[in-house]
Design an enzyme around this catalytic site. Structure first.
Site, short mmCIF file in Angstrom:
data_model
loop_
_atom_site.label_atom_id
_atom_site.label_comp_id
_atom_site.label_asym_id
_atom_site.label_seq_id
_atom_site.Cartn_x
_atom_site.Cartn_y
_atom_site.Cartn_z
CG PHE A 1 -2.07 -0.87 1.23
CD1 PHE A 1 -3.29 -0.45 0.74
CD2 PHE A 1 -1.96 -2.17 1.72
CE1 PHE A 1 -4.39 -1.29 0.73
CE2 PHE A 1 -3.04 -3.02 1.72
CZ PHE A 1 -4.27 -2.58 1.22
CG ASP A 2 0.85 5.85 -1.80
OD1 ASP A 2 1.99 6.19 -1.45
OD2 ASP A 2 -0.06 6.66 -2.07
CG LEU A 3 1.15 6.89 4.59
CD1 LEU A 3 0.16 6.04 5.39
CD2 LEU A 3 2.41 7.16 5.41
CG ASP A 4 1.24 10.91 2.28
OD1 ASP A 4 0.73 10.90 3.41
OD2 ASP A 4 2.44 11.17 2.06
#
Length: 226
Positions: A18-21
């Protein structure tokens, strides 16, 4: 996007990055406020709100050079000012997107290993995940190094894969979940497909190359768990 998804999308995934922002957290307000403060501190014109959002997602050092036209030295100085502001005021000025906790919990309950791959500095990413009680879902949190020697998404994804491999995780069917073209491209450089989420900060054009685009966490959960 049609209701009938390609067979390649509905496969059984063995690991999810997963990416965060813009993917897990709605963090634009804290990032853009710290950026505005940075430009003010440096005595530079503050970009418009729409322009500031363009900085959310890519490695910030790169954006300061490409979007603000700074030299390498100017960009590194601005990055230091930004990080001080963000650490003090902006890091927790965000929220977990509705439904994300449920997706992560269902994936964990299914025994699927999870990782975060973000261009945000790794220590800062870990701090934010702990603050929002998300760290418990992830086997690996990979981010940028403090000196930005690792900040490109492809390099961060590669580091996440390296650590997962060390843990013996089955990476045969691994997928990236993100919101920007940088996620799609960085994953592709490592041979991974990407599912793009519509609730993030990317434009429709950035979906090129993604195997699917989802508009809700329920739809994401269906794609990841079948």
């Amino acid at each position: 996007m049609t209701d009938t998804l390609p067979r390649t999308v509905t496969r059984t995934w063995t690991c999810v990055l997963f990416d965060l922002d813009g993917t897990l957290t709605d963090s634009a307000s804290g990032i853009t406020a710290s950026l505005a403060s940075t430009f003010e501190t440096l005595g530079l014109p503050v970009p418009s709100p729409a322009q500031l959002v363009e900085y959310v997602g890519p490695p910030l050092l790169e954006s300061l050079r490409d979007l603000a036209g700074m030299t390498e030295e100017e960009a590194r100085n601005a990055l230091a000012v930004y990080r001080a502001s963000y650490h003090e005021h902006g890091a927790f000025d965000s929220a977990v997107f509705p439904g994300i906790r449920g997706v992560l919990q269902r994936l964990r309950d299914a025994g699927i290993p999870l990782a975060v791959a973000t261009s945000k500095p790794e220590a800062q990413a870990a701090r934010i995940l702990e603050h929002f009680d998300l760290a418990k879902y992830f086997d690996v949190v990979a981010g940028a190094t403090e000196d930005e020697s690792r900040s490109a998404k492809a390099d961060v994804v590669a580091e996440a894969i390296r650590r997962l491999t060390e843990q013996g995780v089955d990476l045969a069917q691994t997928v990236m979940v993100g919101d920007r073209s940088f996620d799609v491209e960085g994953a592709a450089e490592n041979g991974l497909p990407t599912i793009l989420v519509e609730w993030g900060y990317g434009s429709p054009a950035e979906a090129a190359g993604a195997i699917a685009v989802v508009h809700s966490t329920d739809q994401l959960s269906s794609l990841l768990l079948g």
